[in-house]
Every structure is written in C-alpha cells, then in structure tokens.
Design an enzyme around this catalytic site. Structure first.
Site, PDB file in Angstrom:
ATOM      1  N   HIS A  27      11.571   6.667   7.978  1.00  0.00           N
ATOM      2  CA  HIS A  27      12.630   5.711   7.993  1.00  0.00           C
ATOM      3  C   HIS A  27      14.156   5.969   8.276  1.00  0.00           C
ATOM      4  CE1 HIS A  27      12.187   6.818   3.860  1.00  0.00           C
ATOM      5  NE2 HIS A  27      10.953   6.027   3.547  1.00  0.00           N
ATOM      6  N   ASN A  48       1.432   7.314  -1.846  1.00  0.00           N
ATOM      7  CA  ASN A  48       1.576   6.853  -3.082  1.00  0.00           C
ATOM      8  C   ASN A  48       0.730   5.833  -3.619  1.00  0.00           C
ATOM      9  OD1 ASN A  48       2.756   5.178  -1.307  1.00  0.00           O
ATOM     10  ND2 ASN A  48       4.616   4.789  -2.345  1.00  0.00           N
ATOM     11  N   HIS A 105       3.546   4.896   9.257  1.00  0.00           N
ATOM     12  CA  HIS A 105       4.009   4.821   7.910  1.00  0.00           C
ATOM     13  C   HIS A 105       3.722   3.278   7.395  1.00  0.00           C
ATOM     14  CE1 HIS A 105       7.786   5.843   5.349  1.00  0.00           C
ATOM     15  NE2 HIS A 105       6.643   4.958   4.597  1.00  0.00           N
ATOM     16  N   HIS A 110      10.741  11.767   3.045  1.00  0.00           N
ATOM     17  CA  HIS A 110      11.411  10.797   2.491  1.00  0.00           C
ATOM     18  C   HIS A 110      12.634  11.382   2.224  1.00  0.00           C
ATOM     19  CE1 HIS A 110      11.793   7.078   0.091  1.00  0.00           C
ATOM     20  NE2 HIS A 110      13.050   7.767  -0.405  1.00  0.00           N
ATOM     21  N   GLY A 117      10.910  -2.883  -0.729  1.00  0.00           N
ATOM     22  CA  GLY A 117       9.968  -2.789   0.384  1.00  0.00           C
ATOM     23  C   GLY A 117       9.755  -4.137   0.893  1.00  0.00           C
ATOM     24  N   ASP A 176       6.757   0.959   7.758  1.00  0.00           N
ATOM     25  CA  ASP A 176       6.986   1.192   6.344  1.00  0.00           C
ATOM     26  C   ASP A 176       6.540  -0.104   5.639  1.00  0.00           C
ATOM     27  OD1 ASP A 176       7.647   2.256   4.012  1.00  0.00           O
ATOM     28  OD2 ASP A 176       9.708   1.912   4.280  1.00  0.00           O
ATOM     29  N   ASN A 207      14.079   0.674   0.455  1.00  0.00           N
ATOM     30  CA  ASN A 207      14.411   1.998   0.479  1.00  0.00           C
ATOM     31  C   ASN A 207      13.933   2.719   1.617  1.00  0.00           C
ATOM     32  OD1 ASN A 207      14.824   4.758  -0.264  1.00  0.00           O
ATOM     33  ND2 ASN A 207      13.325   4.594  -2.237  1.00  0.00           N
TER      34      ASN A 207
END
Length: 434
Positions: free
Chosen positions: A236, A96, A62, A183, A328, A309, A282
C-alpha cells in the site's frame, strides 16, 4: 459430459473487433469471429456479451479475510464471495488473524477453508515474525513447504522495523524463492498519529502521520534487498516520495515490486473534514498531489499493481470517535470501478493496462502459473467479463462482505463485473454469484 461456455461478442482486452470465445475443460478452447465458434449443442451455455471486455481474472495480493478470529466481520466464505463479485480469481489472505498465520497449521487451515468455499483461489500469506511481534522469525520454511505452499510473507498491519531482522528475512527468502512484503511504517514516527501530517491534520487537530515514516522504511528495505539479492514487495504505497524511492531503487536493479490501493488512487485527506472514521485507514489518506503521483507511477510501472487492502470491520469498531476507530476499508467489490474512474477514464491506462496491474503483474509477483495468463487458446479460463459502460451505486449493506465499512457509500461508480470464471466454471454470472 463436458460443459462448454460460449462468450459471444466480447472484446479481448477491450481491443479490436468482437470475437466469440469457447471455453471447455477449464481452458480457452477456441477464439473466432462472431458465429464461427461452435460447441456441443446439448452442453453449451451461451452468454450474450456484446460490447463487454474480457480480461484475465484479477489477483489481489492484499486481502484481509479475518478468519480465524474475527468471523463477525468477515469469513473466508464471505470474503471469497466479495472477491468473485469483484472479478477476482485469486486472493492473498493476510496473516494478522487470531491466531496469527505464523505456522503451517494455521496457513493450511486458511488454505483448506478457501478450497471449501470454491469461489476464488485463497493463498495464505505467512507472517514474517512470530505472532507479528517483530522479535523472532516465524517458520518461513515450514510454511513454504506446507500444503498451502506459502510464497508471500508479511507482518502487514505492523512493520518489520528491526533492520537486522528484516535483513535476515530477506536473506532467508532467497533460498526459499519467496517474497517478503513490507508494511512500511517506522513506528517511532507514528506514535499517536491519526492522519496525514499536513494542513488537514493541523486544522482538524489530529496528530500527524509523516510521509517520511513510510519513505524511510522503503528506502532502507530497498537497500537491504539490493544487497541480499532478495525480492521485496512494498504494501500500500501512499506517498509521492515513496514512488520516487521506488524509481531510484528499480533503476539500480533492486528486485522490488509495489502495490497501490484503489482508495489511495481516488481519496485524499480532504475527506477527513467530516470526522467520519470510515475514512480512517493505514497508511492514511494523503494529499491530492500524492494521489496524482501514485496514478502516474502506476501507469508508468514504477508501482506494479493494484491491491485492495480489503479490511472489514464491525460497526462498533468504526461507528465511534476517530481516535478509537480501527483503520481499514472494504475494497474487493469496488476496486475495478475505482481503477476505471481514476485510470481508464483519465486515459492513464487502457483495458490491457488494467489487465497488467490487476492480474498479470500480481500473478507474476506471487508466482501463480495459472493466473494472469494471456487470453489465448489453451490458456486456463480464469476470466473476468466487464461491462465498461455500466454504472452502479455503492451500498455497503448490499455488498457480500459481512461488514459494510465502505468509503464509497452512495457513490455512483463506472464499470461493472458481469461474470467471473474460475477454471472454466462460473463463480459470478450476470453480476450475481453463480
């Protein structure tokens, strides 16, 4: 002429007596007691590594590399450098981007940029839905059959919240033998949410983000995956309740795996008291009770692996009021140290356990045949060398990422990567890019 590398005095998985490890032709060629392992004198590179721990190279399921679209915050080259310095030999770049990686053209572009950088194996993650819009399935088959060979699909950053669409994605994934990574966030429960729903959010005046927003989606998707016989990966994990749902699902034979981030193992919502958006993420930072449960779940195998992440952001996207800030944190170069602090020093994991959660299981989940392999003769030399006694101070400006949004600024952390090898070639040596 073959270049050979001799790692002297290392401890495999931090266990047993020190050994010498000879690397040649991209593989582990010999393992022997100190002084017993040779090599060709004119081509031999010797690394004195007494007391250091040798592990299989880390795999991150990730990672946000931001290219294409936000090269002002990270590029595949800069993110690859951060990954190598963090001990990684393979990373999965989330979809993304701008344009979204929802077709063969974009995933192949990311894959080729990763090969050109040459520091880690960059595996593109394909989007589950077109444009991350949650309305129509993306070209999963085309991306899987592309040169990039996509094996993990996710709309990360957004939840595939339509249960019918998620069911179709899971059913389709079985024919392709790929993984759908979710997610987990029920969007109708997080409208306007800014922090974990609890005492801290109430005191600070933030709209609450309920744990049930995550847990309800995980429960739903585990049931869908069980009935479809599909492989589901939960991104996550952040709550104790999600760990309980995963325990329930695995006991019933669901093909579900899950990851936890380093920051959810260490940081709690008490960090929000200073109103610093560097702590906005997040899913949000949760309570100390959640953190403790996540650590135990990782140690017990309920949660399979650690994933960073890694999420770089420009200064203007973090140095602003909390509600306007993007969620983030950076994670690639600090992951090992956070795992050392939370899991190794606490006794929850030994170094073989670190290999399991940072290398072996993520490689198995993603189907990487040459990563996360045993430390044995004939195996690929994708390796990480760790000084377990080292300590270092985190400075965001000194990290390899273009962005500097680390929540660990100024912290003194244990454990340091001294070398990373990708197929027998140094990408990092003496803690610096080779």
């Amino acid at each position: 002429m073959t270049t050979e590398i001799l790692l002297k005095g290392v401890r495999l998985y931090g266990e047993g007596d020190p050994v010498d490890v000879l690397i040649a032709d991209g593989e582990i060629a010999e393992i022997g007691s100190p002084g017993s392992t040779g090599g060709t004198e004119d081509s031999l590179t010797v690394v004195e590594a007494a007391g250091q721990v040798l592990l299989p190279g880390f795999v991150d399921l990730h990672t946000h590399l931001r290219e294409p679209g936000r090269e002002d915050t990270e590029t595949i080259a800069s993110g690859s450098a951060a990954a190598a310095l963090g001990g990684y030999t393979a990373v999965f770049a989330m979809a993304n981007t701008d344009p979204v990686a929802d077709n063969a053209v974009v995933v192949e572009h990311v894959w080729r940029l990763g090969k050109a950088a040459g520091l880690v194996d960059v595996h593109p993650v394909g989007a589950v839905t077109v444009g991350l819009g949650g309305e129509k399935l993306a070209e999963l088959g085309t991306m899987a059959a592309s040169a990039a060979g996509v094996r993990v699909f996710s709309d990360d950053g957004k939840c595939v919240h339509d249960p019918l669409l998620m069911r179709r994605a899971l059913e389709y994934s079985t024919a392709l033998d790929v993984v759908i990574a979710q997610h987990a966030e029920e969007p109708r429960l997080t409208v306007g949410a800014q922090a974990h729903e609890g005492e801290q959010a109430a005191r600070l005046g933030y709209a609450g983000w309920p744990a049930a927003a995550e847990e309800s989606i995980v429960a739903r998707d585990c049931l869908l995956a069980l009935h479809a016989g599909a492989r589901l990966h939960v991104c996550h994990v952040s709550t104790a309740g999600t760990a309980d749902v995963l325990t329930w699902a695995k006991e019933r034979g669901t093909r579900v795996s899950a990851e936890v981030t380093p920051h959810h193992l260490l940081l709690t919502d008490e960090r929000l008291a200073g109103y610093d958006p560097v702590n906005k993420v997040n899913p949000p930072l949760r309570t100390g009770a959640d953190t403790e449960r996540l650590r135990r779940a990782l140690a017990d195998g309920v949660i399979d692996c650690v994933a960073t992440d890694h999420a770089p952001h420009a200064v203007q996207d973090k140095d602003c009021e909390w509600a306007a800030a993007k969620p983030g944190m950076l994670g690639l170069q600090t992951a090992l140290s956070i795992v050392t602090e939370t899991m190794v020093r606490s006794g929850l994991l030994d170094w073989r356990g670190v290999a399991r959660v940072m290398s072996e299981r993520p490689a198995e989940i993603a189907g990487l045949p040459d990563q996360g392999r045993p430390l044995a003769v004939g195996e690929p030399a994708n390796l990480t060398l760790v000084d377990p006694d080292a300590e270092w101070t985190v400075r965001g400006a000194e990290l390899a990422s273009i962005a500097a949004n680390t929540p660990y600024e100024g912290m003194r952390l244990p454990g340091a990567v001294t070398a990373t090898l990708l197929r027998g070639r140094f990408t990092v040596r003496e803690g610096k890019l080779a």
